[in-house]
Design an enzyme around this catalytic site. Sequence first.
Site, PDB file in Angstrom:
ATOM      1  N   HIS A  75       0.845  -1.203   0.000  1.00  0.00           N
ATOM      2  CA  HIS A  75       0.000   0.000   0.000  1.00  0.00           C
ATOM      3  C   HIS A  75       0.873   1.242   0.000  1.00  0.00           C
ATOM      4  O   HIS A  75       1.864   1.316   0.718  1.00  0.00           O
ATOM      5  CB  HIS A  75      -0.901   0.015   1.246  1.00  0.00           C
ATOM      6  CG  HIS A  75      -2.064  -0.927   1.152  1.00  0.00           C
ATOM      7  ND1 HIS A  75      -3.132  -0.871   1.995  1.00  0.00           N
ATOM      8  CD2 HIS A  75      -2.325  -1.940   0.285  1.00  0.00           C
ATOM      9  CE1 HIS A  75      -4.010  -1.805   1.674  1.00  0.00           C
ATOM     10  NE2 HIS A  75      -3.531  -2.480   0.642  1.00  0.00           N
ATOM     11  N   TYR A 205      -8.938   5.155   8.097  1.00  0.00           N
ATOM     12  CA  TYR A 205      -9.026   5.525   9.510  1.00  0.00           C
ATOM     13  C   TYR A 205     -10.054   6.639   9.597  1.00  0.00           C
ATOM     14  O   TYR A 205      -9.849   7.704   9.024  1.00  0.00           O
ATOM     15  CB  TYR A 205      -7.677   6.030  10.027  1.00  0.00           C
ATOM     16  CG  TYR A 205      -6.604   4.970  10.182  1.00  0.00           C
ATOM     17  CD1 TYR A 205      -5.881   4.507   9.090  1.00  0.00           C
ATOM     18  CD2 TYR A 205      -6.306   4.442  11.447  1.00  0.00           C
ATOM     19  CE1 TYR A 205      -4.893   3.540   9.248  1.00  0.00           C
ATOM     20  CE2 TYR A 205      -5.314   3.475  11.609  1.00  0.00           C
ATOM     21  CZ  TYR A 205      -4.616   3.031  10.506  1.00  0.00           C
ATOM     22  OH  TYR A 205      -3.642   2.072  10.657  1.00  0.00           O
ATOM     23  N   PRO A 296      -3.223  -0.322  19.476  1.00  0.00           N
ATOM     24  CA  PRO A 296      -3.093  -0.851  18.106  1.00  0.00           C
ATOM     25  C   PRO A 296      -3.095   0.207  17.000  1.00  0.00           C
ATOM     26  O   PRO A 296      -2.596  -0.067  15.904  1.00  0.00           O
ATOM     27  CB  PRO A 296      -4.299  -1.788  17.968  1.00  0.00           C
ATOM     28  CG  PRO A 296      -5.261  -1.367  19.027  1.00  0.00           C
ATOM     29  CD  PRO A 296      -4.448  -0.810  20.141  1.00  0.00           C
ATOM     30  N   LYS A 300       1.850  -0.647  15.244  1.00  0.00           N
ATOM     31  CA  LYS A 300       3.289  -0.638  15.527  1.00  0.00           C
ATOM     32  C   LYS A 300       3.769  -1.852  16.327  1.00  0.00           C
ATOM     33  O   LYS A 300       4.977  -2.127  16.366  1.00  0.00           O
ATOM     34  CB  LYS A 300       3.654   0.631  16.325  1.00  0.00           C
ATOM     35  CG  LYS A 300       3.747   1.851  15.467  1.00  0.00           C
ATOM     36  CD  LYS A 300       4.934   1.789  14.531  1.00  0.00           C
ATOM     37  CE  LYS A 300       4.835   2.789  13.415  1.00  0.00           C
ATOM     38  NZ  LYS A 300       5.025   2.264  12.085  1.00  0.00           N
ATOM     39  N   TYR A 386       4.480   6.175  10.197  1.00  0.00           N
ATOM     40  CA  TYR A 386       3.631   5.039   9.869  1.00  0.00           C
ATOM     41  C   TYR A 386       4.404   4.036   9.018  1.00  0.00           C
ATOM     42  O   TYR A 386       4.412   2.828   9.301  1.00  0.00           O
ATOM     43  CB  TYR A 386       2.369   5.514   9.131  1.00  0.00           C
ATOM     44  CG  TYR A 386       1.273   4.482   9.060  1.00  0.00           C
ATOM     45  CD1 TYR A 386       1.426   3.309   8.319  1.00  0.00           C
ATOM     46  CD2 TYR A 386       0.056   4.664   9.725  1.00  0.00           C
ATOM     47  CE1 TYR A 386       0.414   2.359   8.257  1.00  0.00           C
ATOM     48  CE2 TYR A 386      -0.958   3.721   9.670  1.00  0.00           C
ATOM     49  CZ  TYR A 386      -0.764   2.574   8.929  1.00  0.00           C
ATOM     50  OH  TYR A 386      -1.761   1.637   8.871  1.00  0.00           O
TER      51      TYR A 386
HETATM   52  C1  DHB Z   1      -4.721  -3.251  11.446  1.00  0.00           C
HETATM   53  C2  DHB Z   1      -4.639  -2.955  12.775  1.00  0.00           C
HETATM   54  C3  DHB Z   1      -4.258  -1.700  13.162  1.00  0.00           C
HETATM   55  O1  DHB Z   1      -4.168  -1.391  14.445  1.00  0.00           O
HETATM   56  C4  DHB Z   1      -3.943  -0.733  12.246  1.00  0.00           C
HETATM   57  O2  DHB Z   1      -3.583   0.494  12.662  1.00  0.00           O
HETATM   58  C5  DHB Z   1      -4.000  -1.044  10.915  1.00  0.00           C
HETATM   59  C6  DHB Z   1      -4.400  -2.312  10.530  1.00  0.00           C
HETATM   60  C7  DHB Z   1      -5.155  -4.604  11.019  1.00  0.00           C
HETATM   61  O3  DHB Z   1      -5.392  -5.463  11.869  1.00  0.00           O
HETATM   62  O4  DHB Z   1      -5.289  -4.837   9.819  1.00  0.00           O
END
Ligand code: DHB
Length: 393
Positions: A75, A205, A296, A300, A386
Site C-alpha cells: 500500500h 481511519y 493498536p 506498531k 507510519y
Molecule cells: C490493522 C490494525 C491496526 O491497528 C492498524 O492500525 C491497521 C491495521 C489490522 O489489523 O489490519
Amino acid sequence: MHEERTQVAIVGAGPAGMLLAHLLDREGIESVVVETRTEEYVASRIRAGILEQSTVDLLREIGLADRLEREGDEHRGIHLQWTDRGHSERHHVDFVDLTGRSVWVYGQTEVQKDLVAAARERGQVVHYEVADTALHDLETGQPSLTFTRDGEEVRLRAEVVVGCDGSFGPSRGAVPDPRTWDRTYPYSWLGILADVAPSTDELIYAWHPEGFALHSMRSSTVSRFYLQVPNDTALDDWSDDRIWEGLATRFDLDGWTLQTGPITDRSVLPMRSFVQTPMRHGRLFLAGDAAHIVPPTGAKGLNLAVADVALLAPALVAWLRKDDASLADAYADTAVRRVWRCTHFSWWMTTMLHATGDPFDEQLQLSQLRWVTSSDAGAAGLAENYAGLPIGF
Ligand code: DHB
C-alpha cells in the site's frame, strides 16, 4: 532434573522469539525456544496486519518474504476520514510520495506461520506447552531457565536469556526495580474479520462523533474492521446488524458503499501504552511486548518487536562469537529510543482519532486531521512514522 544446554534461551515463541532464533541461526548461534501455549494457539492468534518498510526489508533479506511477495499487498498510504456536523471528507496520505517508503498488508498470523515453517525446516528446538517457566542466575555467567515439560522438570542452561514472552510472561518480572510508564485509554476496540471483499483499496481511519472506525483487510476476500467501543463492552451487546450499522455510519461518505458479509471472528481489544526499562538485566535481554505495549492504532506492535530483535541479534552474535560486548551493552539504550518514538506515534494516532465526548478535544482532533491531510509537512510526519523509520533509528 533433566538438563539441557544452548547458547541463547528464548522465552516465548511469538514473532519476536521466532525471528530472533532465525537471525541467530543464520550466524551459527544455537538457541532453544520455550513457550507455554500450544503451537496451534500461537499460530492462530489474530493480530494486526500492517508491516512497515523496514520489517519487509528485513524479511526479504533473510529469505522469509516469498509468501509475503505472493500474497501480501503493498500500500502506498492510508485514507483519513472525518465527519463534522454531518459532512464527511476522506483524504489520501501518500507515504511513497512523501517519504519514498510504503507498507504491506500481511497479517502477523501469516508472519508467524512463515517463521514456524522456517524453524521446522532448520530443525529449531521449540518446546511448546511448558509450565512454570522461571529465570535464574541472570547476574552470573551461567544463567538458566527452569520449566516443566510433560510433567518432567527441565533446566535449560544458556549463555544469554532473551525474554520475548509479552507483558504476561515471567521475563519482565525478572528485572529488579524496573521503571515503568503506563497509560490506559478510556475506550477499547471491537475487532471483526468478515468474509467480504474490502470496500477500499487502502486502509481507512475514520474519526466520527460516535467513535473511531478502521477499515483494514487481509486479502481480496477478507476484510478486517475495528470500532471504538466503551471499555466495559461485552461482545453480546453487539449483534451483527449493530456492528454493520455502526461501521456504515462511521464510514459514511457520499458515493461510497460499505460491502458486508459473514463475520468469522470477533473480539474486544483493550488499548494501553506501557514501557518498562531497562530492557536488559545482566544476561537477560527483553524484546517486544515483554518491555512495551502500544495501542493498536498505527499497527506498531509487531514492527517494534521486529526492530528490537533486529538490533539484538547482531549484538548477541558479536558478543557470543567475537567476545565483543559493545553492541549488547548499547542494546537497552538504543532500543528504547525507538520504543519511545513508536509509543509517541501510537499515542498520537490514538488520541487524534478516538471520540472522547469532550467538545474541546473534538475541535483539536478535527484541526489536526485537517492539517495532516492538507500540509505536506503535517502529512510527512505521519507518513514517516507510519511507514516506519529505519531499524537503526
Ligand atoms: C490493522 C490494525 C491496526 O491497528 C492498524 O492500525 C491497521 C491495521 C489490522 O489489523 O489490519
